[in-house]
Scaffold this active site. Structure first.
Site, short mmCIF file in Angstrom:
data_model
loop_
_atom_site.label_atom_id
_atom_site.label_comp_id
_atom_site.label_asym_id
_atom_site.label_seq_id
_atom_site.Cartn_x
_atom_site.Cartn_y
_atom_site.Cartn_z
N PRO A 1 0.82 -1.23 0.00
CA PRO A 1 0.00 0.00 0.00
C PRO A 1 0.85 1.27 0.00
CG PRO A 1 -0.89 -1.58 1.56
CD PRO A 1 0.45 -2.12 1.11
N TYR A 2 1.91 1.29 0.80
CA TYR A 2 2.78 2.46 0.85
C TYR A 2 3.46 2.68 -0.50
CZ TYR A 2 6.51 5.64 2.22
OH TYR A 2 7.37 6.71 2.29
N SER A 3 4.04 1.63 -1.05
CA SER A 3 4.73 1.74 -2.34
C SER A 3 3.77 2.19 -3.44
CB SER A 3 5.37 0.41 -2.73
OG SER A 3 6.39 0.08 -1.83
#
Length: 163
Positions: free
Chosen positions: A37-39
């Protein structure tokens, strides 16, 4: 949109057009397990900036991203690893190994003042890089990896995390 006129997105602008500098992350270019999700959100920042830069060409307004690696801030001491019963057994050991790698990387983080200097340099540069990866040991941790097939990198990750 509201600030674009202040950057020069107006007809017959009487000042030099401005620049948009968006903060992304090296994670947009190197997605690691369990950080999807962060990437993904950082990759969206990269794509947004690229499109915005091209939309604003008509006004001469530039838009670039800075993609830092770890920066020495207090956030590294706040990471909590959840390997409780709600985490499937198959992931627990892998998560612990990943956290050891993250901890090791955090110890080699860029000093916040050095990063701030890099951002200021980007602001001052007339035509900065459209995407500037800022990480220690950049050649080994980023540039060299661009020369290696993705499947080989997948194999390195599999070996490091003992998957």
């Amino acid at each position: 949109k509201a600030f674009l006129p202040l950057l020069g997105a107006i007809e017959d602008c009487r000042f030099e057009p401005g620049k948009i500098i968006n903060m992304s992350s090296i994670a947009s270019k190197r997605a690691m397990p369990f950080m999807t999700p962060y990437s993904s959100s950082k990759a969206a920042v990269d794509s947004f900036t690229e499109g915005l830069r091209r939309e604003l060409l008509i006004y001469g307004i530039d838009a670039v991203t800075i993609n830092p690696g770890p920066i020495a801030t207090p956030i590294w001491g706040k990471i909590e690893l959840n390997t409780g019963d709600d985490v499937p057994e198959v992931y627990r050991k892998i998560l612990k190994r990943l956290m050891k790698l993250v901890d090791k990387e955090s110890k080699d983080a860029i000093h916040a003042n050095n990063f701030a200097d890099r951002v200021f340099k980007t602001f001052q540069t007339h035509r900065p890089k459209t995407s500037d990866v800022v990480i220690k040991k950049k050649f080994f941790k980023y540039s060299l990896l661009n020369m290696i097939p993705v499947r080989v990198i997948d194999g390195f990750i599999k070996k490091m995390l003992k998957i």
